[in-house]
Design an enzyme around this catalytic site. Structure first.
Site, short mmCIF file in Angstrom:
data_model
loop_
_atom_site.label_atom_id
_atom_site.label_comp_id
_atom_site.label_asym_id
_atom_site.label_seq_id
_atom_site.Cartn_x
_atom_site.Cartn_y
_atom_site.Cartn_z
N LYS A 295 47.44 40.81 52.61
CA LYS A 295 48.19 41.73 52.23
C LYS A 295 48.88 42.81 53.07
CE LYS A 295 46.96 40.39 47.07
NZ LYS A 295 46.67 40.97 46.34
N LYS B 188 47.94 29.02 50.42
CA LYS B 188 47.80 28.49 48.74
C LYS B 188 48.98 29.00 47.77
CE LYS B 188 45.60 33.29 47.49
NZ LYS B 188 45.11 33.83 46.87
N LYS C 236 51.74 33.78 43.86
CA LYS C 236 52.44 34.70 42.97
C LYS C 236 53.27 35.15 43.74
CE LYS C 236 48.85 36.70 39.85
NZ LYS C 236 48.62 37.39 40.72
P1 TYM Z 1 44.66 37.47 40.77
O1 TYM Z 1 45.37 37.26 40.13
O2 TYM Z 1 44.83 37.85 42.29
O3 TYM Z 1 44.42 36.01 40.40
C1 TYM Z 1 43.76 35.17 39.64
C2 TYM Z 1 42.69 34.56 39.83
O4 TYM Z 1 43.53 33.45 40.02
C3 TYM Z 1 42.58 32.43 41.43
N1 TYM Z 1 43.43 31.97 42.11
C4 TYM Z 1 43.85 31.34 42.15
N2 TYM Z 1 42.40 29.45 42.43
C5 TYM Z 1 43.78 28.69 42.94
N3 TYM Z 1 44.59 28.04 43.61
C6 TYM Z 1 45.23 29.53 43.96
N4 TYM Z 1 46.48 28.90 45.20
C7 TYM Z 1 44.46 30.66 43.65
N5 TYM Z 1 45.42 31.62 43.44
C8 TYM Z 1 44.79 32.65 42.66
C9 TYM Z 1 41.84 33.55 41.25
O5 TYM Z 1 41.06 33.17 43.22
C10 TYM Z 1 41.25 34.58 40.84
O6 TYM Z 1 40.47 34.00 40.40
N6 TYM Z 1 40.89 40.16 42.75
C11 TYM Z 1 41.50 39.76 41.35
C12 TYM Z 1 41.30 39.53 40.05
C13 TYM Z 1 40.24 40.69 40.00
C14 TYM Z 1 39.50 40.13 39.08
C15 TYM Z 1 38.32 40.92 38.92
C16 TYM Z 1 38.53 38.86 39.16
C17 TYM Z 1 40.11 41.59 39.33
N7 TYM Z 1 38.91 42.15 39.74
C18 TYM Z 1 37.10 41.19 38.58
C19 TYM Z 1 37.28 39.07 38.59
C20 TYM Z 1 36.60 40.08 38.02
C21 TYM Z 1 42.93 38.90 41.54
O7 TYM Z 1 43.83 39.68 42.04
O8 TYM Z 1 43.20 37.62 41.52
#
Ligand code: TYM
Length: 330
Positions: free
Chosen positions: A116, A199, A202
């Site tokens: 990032k 991957k 968003k």
């Molecule tokens: P974030 O917002 O980037 O993504 C949300 C969830 O979607 C999953 N994900 C994917 N799964 C499969 N294929 C993909 N291409 C893909 N892109 C995203 C991510 O693995 C995630 O589960 N740091 C986290 C948010 C967070 C969190 C937490 C999660 C903050 N605190 C505590 C669990 C527990 C994040 O940025 O997710």
């Protein structure tokens, strides 16, 4: 006497357009978990402000994510749904973990920070972006979480969370449960439609990278039509055809068919037929999903978030009392 249920916790950042990767990799797995665990699902807005963002848009996105959770089947009678920044204990515990358990060397290993911060250079990244995994650890540890359902890209952060919990427990008092990640094999890493080497994301520059959960039917049809495929014309499920493999994984995830069954169906057919079938599968899910999404009322959603805040705050305050007491901060 009824047995106390274990907790599950997960979250999504209100940044960019939520896509089918977020749904298949994470949110969909929450639906079953809420029946067997005490489930807490968060909208992690403090994570979303670690990169440049628009405050008005953030506010809109928070409601959007809450509606997506509800439309996907998260039931507010079974699960707590709330906004991270409304429960200040998340920031308090993050600071405490920063000071007592996290090391600069841990954070320097985080690949997501490296990715990032690549564009603008590490030196220009916010300290918050660097420290992001510690706030995530705080989210998880604050609620005595056992199971964290996420996509594959979050595994390193959960490993760090486990390390921080163990260090804290050893140094002071065994206050934290050591959490475990839960991953869905076929959909933990959905790749981009326009490049199977990266991957689905968003924050991607091109919207042809992803299918957003709120894309219109026409856009979805167009994006699947334009999705890159590998050379040749035979439908195969193989690492030699990574673009097709990814599309077959998406197809499988939205149907009750295995990749092998899908290959059989399209044995004597070409990519165009396969893509038509895939579009149908995606729309079979997204059309009713969007109908439910559009039927949700903002006021009602705010009420659900407010009730969720009260419940989450209650749990967080009990935990933080223990933490403060242990650290001589009470
Ligand atoms: P974030 O917002 O980037 O993504 C949300 C969830 O979607 C999953 N994900 C994917 N799964 C499969 N294929 C993909 N291409 C893909 N892109 C995203 C991510 O693995 C995630 O589960 N740091 C986290 C948010 C967070 C969190 C937490 C999660 C903050 N605190 C505590 C669990 C527990 C994040 O940025 O997710």
């Amino acid at each position: 006497m009824s047995e106390k249920k274990l907790r599950t916790f997960s979250g999504v950042q209100p940044s960019g357009n939520l896509h089918i990767g977020n749904y298949l990799g994470a949110i969909r797995n929450w639906i079953d978990l809420q029946n067997n665990f005490e489930a807490i699902f968060c909208i992690v807005d403090w994570h979303a402000i670690t990169v440049p963002y628009n405050p008005k848009e953030l506010k809109k996105r928070v409601i959007e994510i809450a509606k997506i959770y509800l439309a996907a089947g998260i039931d507010p009678n079974k699960s707590i749904i709330f906004i991270q920044s409304q429960v200040k204990e998340h920031a308090e515990l993050a600071w405490i973990l920063n000071a007592t358990a996290a090391r600069v060397s841990d954070l320097k290993k985080m690949t997501q920070f490296k990715d990032k911060s690549l564009k603008k250079g590490e030196g220009n990244a916010s300290v918050g972006l660097f420290d992001y995994p510690v706030l995530m650890a705080a989210d998880i540890l604050l609620y005595d979480t056992k199971i964290v359902p996420v996509g594959e890209d979050q595994l390193q952060h959960i490993e760090l969370t486990r390390t921080l919990a163990r260090r804290f427990n050893q140094k002071f008092n065994s206050l934290f449960i050591i959490p475990e990640a839960k991953i869905n094999q076929t959909s933990s890493r959905i790749m981009a439609l326009n490049n199977p080497q990266v991957k689905m994301s968003k924050s991607a520059e091109s919207e042809y990278n992803y299918i957003a959960l709120l894309d219109s039917i026409e856009i979805i049809e167009k994006k699947i039509r334009k999705a890159v495929t590998d050379s040749g014309s035979v439908i195969e499920y193989s690492d030699k055809k990574p673009a097709l493999k990814n599309l077959i994984n998406i197809y499988a995830s939205f149907s009750d068919k295995s990749p092998e069954e899908i290959v059989k169906i399209y044995q004597n057919k070409g990519y165009a037929d396969f893509k038509q079938g895939l579009t149908k599968m995606v729309l079979n899910f997204l059309i009713p999903f969007q109908k439910k999404y559009n039927s949700l009322d903002d006021e009602e959603v705010l009420e659900i978030l407010n009730a969720g805040k009260q419940k989450a705050e209650y749990l967080a305050q009990i935990k933080m009392e223990q933490v403060r007491k242990t650290l001589g901060l009470n």
